[in-house]
Design a protein around this motif. Structure first.
Motif, PDB file in Angstrom:
ATOM      1  N   GLU A  28      -8.146  72.082  73.951  1.00 28.33           N
ATOM      2  CA  GLU A  28      -8.995  71.283  72.670  1.00 28.33           C
ATOM      3  C   GLU A  28      -8.179  69.945  71.774  1.00 28.33           C
ATOM      4  O   GLU A  28      -6.936  70.391  71.985  1.00 28.33           O
ATOM      5  N   THR A  29      -8.791  69.755  70.819  1.00 28.65           N
ATOM      6  CA  THR A  29      -8.245  69.223  70.099  1.00 28.65           C
ATOM      7  C   THR A  29      -7.895  69.847  68.879  1.00 28.65           C
ATOM      8  O   THR A  29      -9.082  70.762  68.319  1.00 28.65           O
ATOM      9  N   LEU A  30      -5.931  69.658  68.122  1.00 31.65           N
ATOM     10  CA  LEU A  30      -5.666  71.104  67.725  1.00 31.65           C
ATOM     11  C   LEU A  30      -5.363  70.321  65.913  1.00 31.65           C
ATOM     12  O   LEU A  30      -4.591  69.534  66.503  1.00 31.65           O
ATOM     13  N   CYS A  31      -4.930  71.007  65.372  1.00 30.03           N
ATOM     14  CA  CYS A  31      -3.940  70.265  63.750  1.00 30.03           C
ATOM     15  C   CYS A  31      -3.261  71.256  64.148  1.00 30.03           C
ATOM     16  O   CYS A  31      -3.226  72.063  64.425  1.00 30.03           O
ATOM     17  N   SER A  32      -2.297  71.485  62.740  1.00 23.09           N
ATOM     18  CA  SER A  32      -1.024  71.755  63.200  1.00 23.09           C
ATOM     19  C   SER A  32      -0.921  72.884  62.111  1.00 23.09           C
ATOM     20  O   SER A  32      -0.084  73.536  63.446  1.00 23.09           O
ATOM     21  N   THR A  33      -1.985  73.349  62.049  1.00 22.96           N
ATOM     22  CA  THR A  33      -2.233  74.762  61.456  1.00 22.96           C
ATOM     23  C   THR A  33      -2.855  75.323  62.562  1.00 22.96           C
ATOM     24  O   THR A  33      -2.383  76.464  62.458  1.00 22.96           O
ATOM     25  N   HIS A  34      -3.572  75.161  63.828  1.00 22.83           N
ATOM     26  CA  HIS A  34      -3.755  75.837  64.689  1.00 22.83           C
ATOM     27  C   HIS A  34      -2.884  75.939  65.430  1.00 22.83           C
ATOM     28  O   HIS A  34      -1.993  76.835  65.620  1.00 22.83           O
ATOM     29  N   LEU A  35      -2.099  74.829  65.451  1.00 24.93           N
ATOM     30  CA  LEU A  35      -0.961  75.032  66.289  1.00 24.93           C
ATOM     31  C   LEU A  35       0.568  76.075  65.605  1.00 24.93           C
ATOM     32  O   LEU A  35       0.790  76.578  67.050  1.00 24.93           O
ATOM     33  N   ILE A  36       0.788  75.664  64.913  1.00 26.08           N
ATOM     34  CA  ILE A  36       1.136  76.773  64.312  1.00 26.08           C
ATOM     35  C   ILE A  36       0.819  78.275  64.152  1.00 26.08           C
ATOM     36  O   ILE A  36       1.904  79.686  64.462  1.00 26.08           O
ATOM     37  N   THR A  61      -3.336  61.178  67.516  1.00 29.00           N
ATOM     38  CA  THR A  61      -3.886  61.575  66.019  1.00 29.00           C
ATOM     39  C   THR A  61      -4.532  61.206  65.657  1.00 29.00           C
ATOM     40  O   THR A  61      -5.531  59.823  66.188  1.00 29.00           O
ATOM     41  N   GLU A  62      -5.535  62.011  64.991  1.00 25.15           N
ATOM     42  CA  GLU A  62      -6.911  61.851  64.334  1.00 25.15           C
ATOM     43  C   GLU A  62      -7.477  61.972  62.930  1.00 25.15           C
ATOM     44  O   GLU A  62      -7.246  63.326  62.497  1.00 25.15           O
ATOM     45  N   PRO A  63      -6.861  61.662  62.308  1.00 25.32           N
ATOM     46  CA  PRO A  63      -7.334  62.129  60.851  1.00 25.32           C
ATOM     47  C   PRO A  63      -8.957  62.881  60.843  1.00 25.32           C
ATOM     48  O   PRO A  63      -9.443  61.882  61.096  1.00 25.32           O
ATOM     49  N   CYS A  64      -8.976  63.940  59.535  1.00 23.08           N
ATOM     50  CA  CYS A  64      -9.685  64.360  59.910  1.00 23.08           C
ATOM     51  C   CYS A  64      -9.414  64.951  57.803  1.00 23.08           C
ATOM     52  O   CYS A  64      -9.431  65.938  57.979  1.00 23.08           O
ATOM     53  N   GLY A  65      -9.885  64.232  57.107  1.00 23.20           N
ATOM     54  CA  GLY A  65      -9.972  64.726  55.618  1.00 23.20           C
ATOM     55  C   GLY A  65      -8.637  65.049  55.359  1.00 23.20           C
ATOM     56  O   GLY A  65      -7.677  63.849  55.607  1.00 23.20           O
ATOM     57  N   ARG A  66      -7.751  66.271  54.788  1.00 26.73           N
ATOM     58  CA  ARG A  66      -7.063  65.867  54.281  1.00 26.73           C
ATOM     59  C   ARG A  66      -5.276  66.812  56.059  1.00 26.73           C
ATOM     60  O   ARG A  66      -4.459  67.637  55.656  1.00 26.73           O
TER      61      ARG A  66
END
Length: 102
Positions: A28-36, A61-66
């Motif tokens: 799945e596509t994840l942000c760094s918070t998920h990966l941490i 990368t894919e920006p999504c808000g902040r």
């Protein structure tokens, strides 16, 4: 027929945490918070590994808000898999070739 493997890409994927990140991003596509959260690694460590993966072209990368989401580039992984498949085919074809000792 290609008989070598992209060594730069292999070095990038040889790190256990980077390989774990790639494995997670394959699902799945994840942000760094998920990966941490998923890896238990420190934020700076995950960010550094994501930078290496991004620079190697393995993730985009894919920006999504902040937040910035990361997704795996399947074409890069498929290319590496194809290189290994070519290498295996070459080994099958060379199984009967034996160089004589001097």
């Amino acid at each position: 027929m290609m008989t070598s493997v992209d060594t730069d890409l292999m070095r990038v994927l040889a790190d256990p945490l980077r390989l774990q990140i790639v494995t997670l991003l394959a699902k799945e596509t994840l942000c760094s918070t998920h990966l941490i959260e998923e890896t238990g690694a420190k934020q700076t460590n995950v960010s550094n590994h994501l930078r290496v993966l991004r620079e190697a072209g393995v993730v985009e990368t894919e920006p999504c808000g902040r937040y910035t989401y990361y997704k795996l580039r399947p074409d890069v992984i498929a290319s590496l898999a194809g290189q290994f498949a070519d290498l295996a085919e070459s080994a099958r074809n060379a199984a009967e070739n034996k160089r004589a000792c001097p």
